[in-house]
Write an enzyme that holds these catalytic residues in place. Structure first.
Site, PDB file in Angstrom:
ATOM      1  N   PRO A 239       0.824  -1.213   0.000  1.00 24.83           N
ATOM      2  CG  PRO A 239      -0.243  -1.204   2.082  1.00 24.83           C
ATOM      3  CD  PRO A 239       0.655  -1.998   1.224  1.00 24.83           C
TER       4      PRO A 239
ATOM      5  CD  GLU B 186       0.055  -5.585  10.064  1.00 27.48           C
ATOM      6  OE1 GLU B 186      -0.966  -6.282  10.174  1.00 27.48           O
ATOM      7  OE2 GLU B 186       0.036  -4.403   9.659  1.00 27.48           O
TER       8      GLU B 186
ATOM      9  NE  ARG C  82      -5.319  -5.088 -22.015  1.00 26.35           N
ATOM     10  CZ  ARG C  82      -5.248  -3.906 -22.641  1.00 26.35           C
ATOM     11  NH1 ARG C  82      -4.333  -3.017 -22.289  1.00 26.35           N
ATOM     12  NH2 ARG C  82      -6.072  -3.613 -23.626  1.00 26.35           N
TER      13      ARG C  82
ATOM     14  CG  ASP D 203      -4.734  -0.168 -23.677  1.00 28.47           C
ATOM     15  OD1 ASP D 203      -5.717  -0.706 -24.204  1.00 28.47           O
ATOM     16  OD2 ASP D 203      -3.764  -0.793 -23.245  1.00 28.47           O
TER      17      ASP D 203
HETATM   18  N1  LIG Z   1      -2.606  -1.089  -3.286  1.00 28.25           N
HETATM   19  C1  LIG Z   1      -2.520  -1.940  -2.198  1.00 28.25           C
HETATM   20  C2  LIG Z   1      -1.561  -2.949  -1.968  1.00 28.25           C
HETATM   21  C3  LIG Z   1      -1.891  -3.515  -0.771  1.00 28.25           C
HETATM   22  C4  LIG Z   1      -1.154  -4.601  -0.079  1.00 28.25           C
HETATM   23  C5  LIG Z   1      -0.123  -5.275  -0.750  1.00 28.25           C
HETATM   24  C6  LIG Z   1       0.606  -6.248  -0.104  1.00 28.25           C
HETATM   25  C7  LIG Z   1       0.322  -6.539   1.237  1.00 28.25           C
HETATM   26  C8  LIG Z   1       0.893  -7.429   2.189  1.00 28.25           C
HETATM   27  C9  LIG Z   1       0.189  -7.274   3.376  1.00 28.25           C
HETATM   28  N2  LIG Z   1      -0.772  -6.332   3.181  1.00 28.25           N
HETATM   29  C10 LIG Z   1      -1.687  -5.885   4.231  1.00 28.25           C
HETATM   30  C11 LIG Z   1      -1.233  -4.555   4.778  1.00 28.25           C
HETATM   31  C12 LIG Z   1      -2.189  -3.641   5.172  1.00 28.25           C
HETATM   32  C13 LIG Z   1      -1.795  -2.407   5.707  1.00 28.25           C
HETATM   33  C14 LIG Z   1      -0.449  -2.105   5.848  1.00 28.25           C
HETATM   34  C15 LIG Z   1       0.510  -3.022   5.429  1.00 28.25           C
HETATM   35  C16 LIG Z   1       0.108  -4.263   4.892  1.00 28.25           C
HETATM   36  C17 LIG Z   1      -0.716  -5.864   1.905  1.00 28.25           C
HETATM   37  C18 LIG Z   1      -1.455  -4.890   1.243  1.00 28.25           C
HETATM   38  N3  LIG Z   1      -2.978  -2.912  -0.273  1.00 28.25           N
HETATM   39  N4  LIG Z   1      -3.362  -1.952  -1.151  1.00 28.25           N
END
Ligand SMILES: Nc1cc(-c2ccc3ccn(Cc4ccccc4)c3c2)n[nH]1
Length: 250
Positions: free
Chosen positions: A89, A116, A158, A173
């Site tokens: 994220p 996490e 793709r 696109d």
């Molecule tokens: N765009 C996007 C990507 C992710 C994502 C990607 C990989 C992981 C691995 C664990 N988590 C859970 C998590 C929640 C909050 C904070 C840290 C980790 C993930 C979330 N969420 N949104």
């Protein structure tokens, strides 16, 4: 292109066997390999996580299994052309432009985490061996990275030659580059098919006119209209050269 995906939920990647990407894999255009992270654990419980140093909620994924997996899949000295993609994220936005860049790689390794996330030292160690991209697929929080991998593999796959039939070329696109002309840079406008009237609603008569120049202009006008309504930010970003004088007259 070879794609390796390491995960504790291999079944989450089953959709890659279906449709467009599945056909590309069957045709040998994509060589997709999904691996169970626990393969690279050696304790009785196949441990992949531990409590966060410094306290806090949840668990953190241990660096050792990920490092062993990466080293097993990309032996030292064979990193050329390989890029490691870590969904998170807190990553750089995954956009069409990033997809186009990743489509030039010969080998992508995806590390979708859970809990996490992964101990930071894994990413740091990997970055000393190959380019590492930490990417977000949007400003919302998932429970893990597998869904993000499905999104990225489809968006990248793709774009590879031979994956889309000629009829569905990716050249126009929505989020392609406006500078390439066509509809690139704009959102898709409305689409219609038979019957000409359904539910008392008619297909726009221009689409039944057979006048391809007029139809093309109408479609571009509709794409501009929709883009201005839904994503005015994209209008700002359009390459002025990609707008012809009729567009500017709007
Ligand atoms: N765009 C996007 C990507 C992710 C994502 C990607 C990989 C992981 C691995 C664990 N988590 C859970 C998590 C929640 C909050 C904070 C840290 C980790 C993930 C979330 N969420 N949104």
């Amino acid at each position: 292109m070879r794609i390796d995906i390491v995960t504790i939920f291999p079944e989450y990647l089953a959709p890659l066997d279906v449709s467009l990407i599945g056909k590309a894999a069957a045709a040998g255009i994509l060589d997709i390999r999904v691996h169970e992270l626990r393969t690279w654990t050696h304790d009785r419980h196949n441990t992949v996580d531990d409590s966060p140093c410094g306290g806090g909620p949840g668990m953190v994924m241990k660096p050792e299994p990920w490092w062993e997996a990466l080293t097993g899949l990309v032996p030292p000295g064979t990193e050329a052309g390989t890029r490691l993609i870590v969904p998170t994220p807190s990553g750089r936005p995954f956009t069409q432009r990033v997809a186009e860049d990743l489509a030039t790689a010969s080998h992508l390794v995806f590390a979708p985490a859970r809990y996490e996330g992964i101990d930071r030292r894994f990413v740091e160690a990997a970055a000393e061996r190959m380019p590492v991209e930490e990417l977000s697929i949007g400003d919302y929080v998932l429970a893990g990275g597998e869904v993000a991998v499905l999104v990225m593999v489809e968006a990248v796959g793709r774009l590879l030659p031979g994956v889309l039939g000629n009829a569905e070329s990716a050249k126009d696109d929505s989020f392609g580059h406006a500078s390439e002309g066509g509809m690139a840079g704009l959102l898709e406008g409305p689409v219609y098919t038979k019957p000409a009237t359904w539910d008392g609603r008619e297909v726009p008569p221009v689409l039944l006119s057979g006048n391809h120049a007029v139809i093309a202009r109408w479609r571009r006008d509709e794409a501009l209209r929709r883009t201005a309504a839904m994503r005015p930010d994209l209008i700002e970003g359009l390459d002025p050269d990609a707008l012809d004088k009729k567009d500017r007259a709007r």
